[in-house]
Design an enzyme around this catalytic site. Structure first.
Site, PDB file in Angstrom:
ATOM      1  N   ASP A  55       0.879  -1.172   0.000  1.00  0.00           N
ATOM      2  CA  ASP A  55       0.000   0.000   0.000  1.00  0.00           C
ATOM      3  C   ASP A  55       0.915   1.220   0.000  1.00  0.00           C
ATOM      4  O   ASP A  55       1.753   1.374   0.894  1.00  0.00           O
ATOM      5  CB  ASP A  55      -0.860  -0.061   1.274  1.00  0.00           C
ATOM      6  CG  ASP A  55      -1.836   1.104   1.378  1.00  0.00           C
ATOM      7  OD1 ASP A  55      -1.559   2.184   0.810  1.00  0.00           O
ATOM      8  OD2 ASP A  55      -2.863   0.930   2.054  1.00  0.00           O
ATOM      9  N   VAL A  56       0.745   2.101  -0.981  1.00  0.00           N
ATOM     10  CA  VAL A  56       1.686   3.223  -1.116  1.00  0.00           C
ATOM     11  C   VAL A  56       1.582   4.234   0.024  1.00  0.00           C
ATOM     12  O   VAL A  56       2.456   5.085   0.178  1.00  0.00           O
ATOM     13  CB  VAL A  56       1.533   3.963  -2.471  1.00  0.00           C
ATOM     14  CG1 VAL A  56       1.870   3.045  -3.637  1.00  0.00           C
ATOM     15  CG2 VAL A  56       0.146   4.579  -2.633  1.00  0.00           C
ATOM     16  N   ASN A  82       2.542   5.535  -9.731  1.00  0.00           N
ATOM     17  CA  ASN A  82       1.319   5.567 -10.540  1.00  0.00           C
ATOM     18  C   ASN A  82       0.054   5.389  -9.699  1.00  0.00           C
ATOM     19  O   ASN A  82      -1.003   5.904 -10.063  1.00  0.00           O
ATOM     20  CB  ASN A  82       1.409   4.443 -11.592  1.00  0.00           C
ATOM     21  CG  ASN A  82       0.083   4.115 -12.216  1.00  0.00           C
ATOM     22  OD1 ASN A  82      -0.397   4.829 -13.097  1.00  0.00           O
ATOM     23  ND2 ASN A  82      -0.559   3.040 -11.742  1.00  0.00           N
ATOM     24  N   TYR A 149      -9.536  16.340  -5.655  1.00  0.00           N
ATOM     25  CA  TYR A 149      -8.631  15.632  -6.579  1.00  0.00           C
ATOM     26  C   TYR A 149      -7.589  16.603  -7.134  1.00  0.00           C
ATOM     27  O   TYR A 149      -6.395  16.290  -7.176  1.00  0.00           O
ATOM     28  CB  TYR A 149      -9.438  14.976  -7.704  1.00  0.00           C
ATOM     29  CG  TYR A 149      -8.614  14.095  -8.618  1.00  0.00           C
ATOM     30  CD1 TYR A 149      -8.108  12.867  -8.189  1.00  0.00           C
ATOM     31  CD2 TYR A 149      -8.316  14.487  -9.922  1.00  0.00           C
ATOM     32  CE1 TYR A 149      -7.341  12.066  -9.032  1.00  0.00           C
ATOM     33  CE2 TYR A 149      -7.560  13.693 -10.773  1.00  0.00           C
ATOM     34  CZ  TYR A 149      -7.077  12.467 -10.319  1.00  0.00           C
ATOM     35  OH  TYR A 149      -6.324  11.683 -11.166  1.00  0.00           O
ATOM     36  N   LYS A 153      -3.447  16.413  -6.775  1.00  0.00           N
ATOM     37  CA  LYS A 153      -2.556  16.314  -7.937  1.00  0.00           C
ATOM     38  C   LYS A 153      -1.682  17.567  -8.086  1.00  0.00           C
ATOM     39  O   LYS A 153      -0.530  17.470  -8.503  1.00  0.00           O
ATOM     40  CB  LYS A 153      -3.375  16.049  -9.213  1.00  0.00           C
ATOM     41  CG  LYS A 153      -3.975  14.649  -9.254  1.00  0.00           C
ATOM     42  CD  LYS A 153      -2.880  13.574  -9.388  1.00  0.00           C
ATOM     43  CE  LYS A 153      -3.441  12.176  -9.511  1.00  0.00           C
ATOM     44  NZ  LYS A 153      -2.403  11.142  -9.718  1.00  0.00           N
ATOM     45  N   THR A 184     -10.719   3.897 -17.115  1.00  0.00           N
ATOM     46  CA  THR A 184     -10.104   2.923 -16.192  1.00  0.00           C
ATOM     47  C   THR A 184     -11.008   2.692 -14.977  1.00  0.00           C
ATOM     48  O   THR A 184     -12.036   3.338 -14.809  1.00  0.00           O
ATOM     49  CB  THR A 184      -8.740   3.439 -15.659  1.00  0.00           C
ATOM     50  OG1 THR A 184      -9.014   4.553 -14.790  1.00  0.00           O
ATOM     51  CG2 THR A 184      -7.804   3.883 -16.764  1.00  0.00           C
ATOM     52  N   LEU A 186     -10.531   3.733 -12.173  1.00  0.00           N
ATOM     53  CA  LEU A 186     -10.531   4.889 -11.282  1.00  0.00           C
ATOM     54  C   LEU A 186     -11.963   5.382 -11.046  1.00  0.00           C
ATOM     55  O   LEU A 186     -12.279   5.919  -9.986  1.00  0.00           O
ATOM     56  CB  LEU A 186      -9.697   6.010 -11.923  1.00  0.00           C
ATOM     57  CG  LEU A 186      -9.238   7.137 -11.028  1.00  0.00           C
ATOM     58  CD1 LEU A 186      -8.132   6.658 -10.090  1.00  0.00           C
ATOM     59  CD2 LEU A 186      -8.679   8.313 -11.850  1.00  0.00           C
TER      60      LEU A 186
END
Ligand SMILES: NC(=O)c1ccc[n+]([C@@H]2O[C@H](COP(=O)([O-])OP(=O)(O)OC[C@H]3O[C@@H](n4cnc5c(N)ncnc54)[C@H](OP(=O)(O)O)[C@@H]3O)[C@@H](O)[C@H]2O)c1
Length: 225
Positions: A55-56, A82, A149, A153, A184, A186
């Site tokens: 898990d990042v 990513n 979001y 980012k 995707t 997402l």
């Protein structure tokens, strides 16, 4: 860059863009290692791809991923941050800033920070390597109903631009990719209205890898619909 036998790590490489990039790197004869939060290796992952659970948002788990790669292959040539998540479009008042926006920033910002830090530590030992951060066109312009979001980012973009200046840029490089909308997982929770106009992640993955193969790759690559 010739990708043959290059050691490529992709966080969140089990779905969407990460999986598509993994396939293009494999076609170019690179060795590919991906991670995700799954409890076991996903059944639909191509057999030649190595998978590690990580898990990042958990720095220790990313350290284990790097440890696995260096034990097995001796180095890390390319590390791609990513893994990312998203929140359905909604006005600021409706966003769950306490939990969901925090989770979003944990993954999209801190996941990128931890991944970069861990990759860089190994790359400094090797005195070579490339870190690629997958950002978004949402890191270029503020978008209505995407405050959380965009914030995640933009923050990851600011981190990346600063890190680019911190590394020596001769033997160790940091690149940023800004993709537009892609079809995707997402958007599994709720698809944006214009989802049908979004790009095929396989085409975006091709463009990312083609850029790397150039003599002078773009350090900041925008891939718009
Ligand atoms: N799709 C778009 O329109 C679009 C546009 C611009 C930028 N991007 C960015 O592109 C990147 C890839 O997104 P995608 O569209 O390919 O999404 P996706 O299809 O949902 O894939 C996301 C991948 O990240 C993994 N992941 C999520 N959270 C994670 C965590 N905490 N630790 C480890 N792995 C995690 C997922 O695996 P598990 O959930 O199974 O762990 C999955 O493998 C993201 O950074 C996203 O923000 C996407």
């Amino acid at each position: 860059m010739n990708l043959k036998n290059k050691i490529v790590v992709i966080t969140g490489g089990t779905k969407g863009l990460g999986k598509a990039m993994a396939m293009v790197f494999l076609e170019n004869e690179a060795k590919v290692i991906v991670c995700s939060r799954d409890d076991k290796r996903p059944d639909d992952l191509e057999g030649n791809i190595f998978w590690v659970k990580a898990d990042v948002t958990k720095e220790e788990e990313l350290k284990n991923l790097a440890y696995f790669v260096v034990e097995k292959f001796g180095k890390i040539d390319i590390w791609i941050n990513n893994a990312g998540i998203w929140l359905p479009h909604m006005p600021i008042e409706e966003i769950d800033w306490g939990k969901r926006a925090h989770d979003l920033i944990e993954v999209n910002l801190f996941g990128t920070v931890y991944g970069s830090k861990i990759a860089l530590a190994q790359m400094r030992k090797q005195n070579s390597g490339l870190i690629i951060n997958i950002l978004s066109t949402s890191a270029l312009n503020g978008l209505k109903n995407e405050t959380a979001y965009c914030a995640s980012k933009f923050a990851a973009s600011g981190f990346t631009k600063a890190l680019m200046k911190e590394v020596d840029r001769n033997n160790i490089k940091v690149n940023a990719i800004y993709p537009g909308g892609m079809q995707t997982n997402l958007f599994d929770e709720r698809k944006p209205e214009i989802y049908n106009t979004f790009m095929d992640p396989n085409e975006v993955a091709e463009k990312i890898v083609e850029n790397l193969k150039k003599d002078k790759p773009e350090e900041e690559l925008i891939i718009k619909r």
